[in-house]
Design an enzyme around this catalytic site. Structure first.
Site, PDB file in Angstrom:
ATOM      1  N   PRO A  87      -4.925  -1.969   5.248  1.00  0.00           N
ATOM      2  CG  PRO A  87      -2.936  -1.292   4.905  1.00  0.00           C
ATOM      3  CD  PRO A  87      -4.852  -0.748   5.716  1.00  0.00           C
ATOM      4  NE  ARG A 138     -21.321  -5.420 -10.471  1.00  0.00           N
ATOM      5  CZ  ARG A 138     -21.509  -6.712 -11.231  1.00  0.00           C
ATOM      6  NH1 ARG A 138     -21.435  -7.746 -10.747  1.00  0.00           N
ATOM      7  NH2 ARG A 138     -21.730  -6.300 -12.864  1.00  0.00           N
TER       8      ARG A 138
HETATM    9  N1  ADE Z   1      -6.734   1.057   4.110  1.00  0.00           N
HETATM   10  C1  ADE Z   1      -5.917   1.437   3.047  1.00  0.00           C
HETATM   11  N2  ADE Z   1      -5.184   0.477   2.091  1.00  0.00           N
HETATM   12  C2  ADE Z   1      -6.323  -1.063   1.882  1.00  0.00           C
HETATM   13  C3  ADE Z   1      -6.362  -1.612   1.240  1.00  0.00           C
HETATM   14  N3  ADE Z   1      -5.206  -1.909  -0.035  1.00  0.00           N
HETATM   15  N4  ADE Z   1      -7.763  -2.059   1.666  1.00  0.00           N
HETATM   16  C4  ADE Z   1      -8.235  -1.614   2.680  1.00  0.00           C
HETATM   17  N5  ADE Z   1      -8.273  -0.735   3.027  1.00  0.00           N
HETATM   18  C5  ADE Z   1      -7.396  -0.122   3.245  1.00  0.00           C
END
Ligand code: ADE
Length: 247
Positions: free
Chosen positions: A86, A151
């Site tokens: 994240p 894709r």
């Molecule tokens: N792992 C946990 N949350 C995530 C997210 N929002 N994007 C990518 N990997 C993640």
């Protein structure tokens, strides 16, 4: 193209990668996707891959050595290693296009409460986030990236569909789509779409694509690839005009 997905939970990914567009692209040899089980590189008899954080606090942190050992088995000079996290750069259609040009992606799924910082600093080329929310792990994010990239590969969509018509291809949302029946309950298809005039249909679609984007995602218009005419429509919408003023 080859995509290796490094995960502690390959079972989360197997079925989604076997179906639909991605499954077909794999069968046709357009993309070679492999699931790499990080557990196999864990330490000792219990194949440990995580540990408590230095400095205390709750949660478990993914250790660096299993990942380093795992990457040694799949990485070469052409590989681009991505940690799904994240805290990463936001994944967008533009990033998908960028990744689709690479010969080999290695997608590393983060897990637990985090990943040892040395992984980010030394073992991966970049970090990607699919949005501002926290998943239990990177697996759903790796699926999102794999789907969006696959894709775009030549031949993946077959001849009929083309990714350049997708939402976001030019930075705009897609126009509304209809199919049979022409009238369902009291709801009719816009007459221009069944009138047989291809020029009118094309214009209706462009106007509606710009209108929909202006209504729903005005932020996209700042970077969209608009013609002078489309920019005029946007100005009109801002002054209270509607799509029917331009169709
Ligand atoms: N792992 C946990 N949350 C995530 C997210 N929002 N994007 C990518 N990997 C993640």
């Amino acid at each position: 193209m080859r995509i290796d997905i490094v995960t502690l939970f390959p079972g989360m990914l197997e079925a989604p990668l076997d179906d639909s567009i991605v499954g077909r692209a794999r069968q046709r040899g357009i993309v070679d996707i492999r699931l790499v089980n990080l557990r196999a590189h864990g330490a000792g008899r219990h194949q440990v891959t995580d540990d408590a954080p230095f400095g205390g606090g709750g949660g478990m942190i993914l250790k660096p050595e299993p990942l380093a050992a795992c990457l040694d088995t799949v990485r070469d000079a052409a590989s681009h290693v991505v940690l799904l996290d994240p805290a990463g750069r936001r994944f967008t259609q533009a990033v998908a296009r960028e990744l689709a040009r690479r010969p080999h992606l290695i997608l590393v799924c983060g897990r637990y409460e985090g990943v040892d910082e040395r992984v980010r600093e030394h073992l991966v080329d970049e970090e990607l986030s699919i949005g501002d929310y926290v998943l239990s792990g990177g697996e759903p994010a790796a699926l999102v990236v794999t789907d969006a990239v696959t894709r775009l590969l030549p031949g993946a969509l077959g001849d009929a569909a083309a990714p350049e018509h997708d939402s976001f291809a030019r930075g705009l949302l897609e126009h509304p789509q209809y199919t049979r029946p022409e009238r369902f309950r009291d709801w009719a298809v816009p007459p221009v779409l069944v009138g047989g005039d291809h020029g009118k249909v094309a214009r209706w679609r462009r106007v509606m694509s710009v209108w929909r984007t202006w209504r729903r995602r005005p932020d996209l218009l700042e970077t969209a690839d608009l013609s002078p005419e489309e920019q005029k429509w946007v100005d009109g919408f801002s002054q209270g005009r509607g799509p029917s003023d331009y169709i």
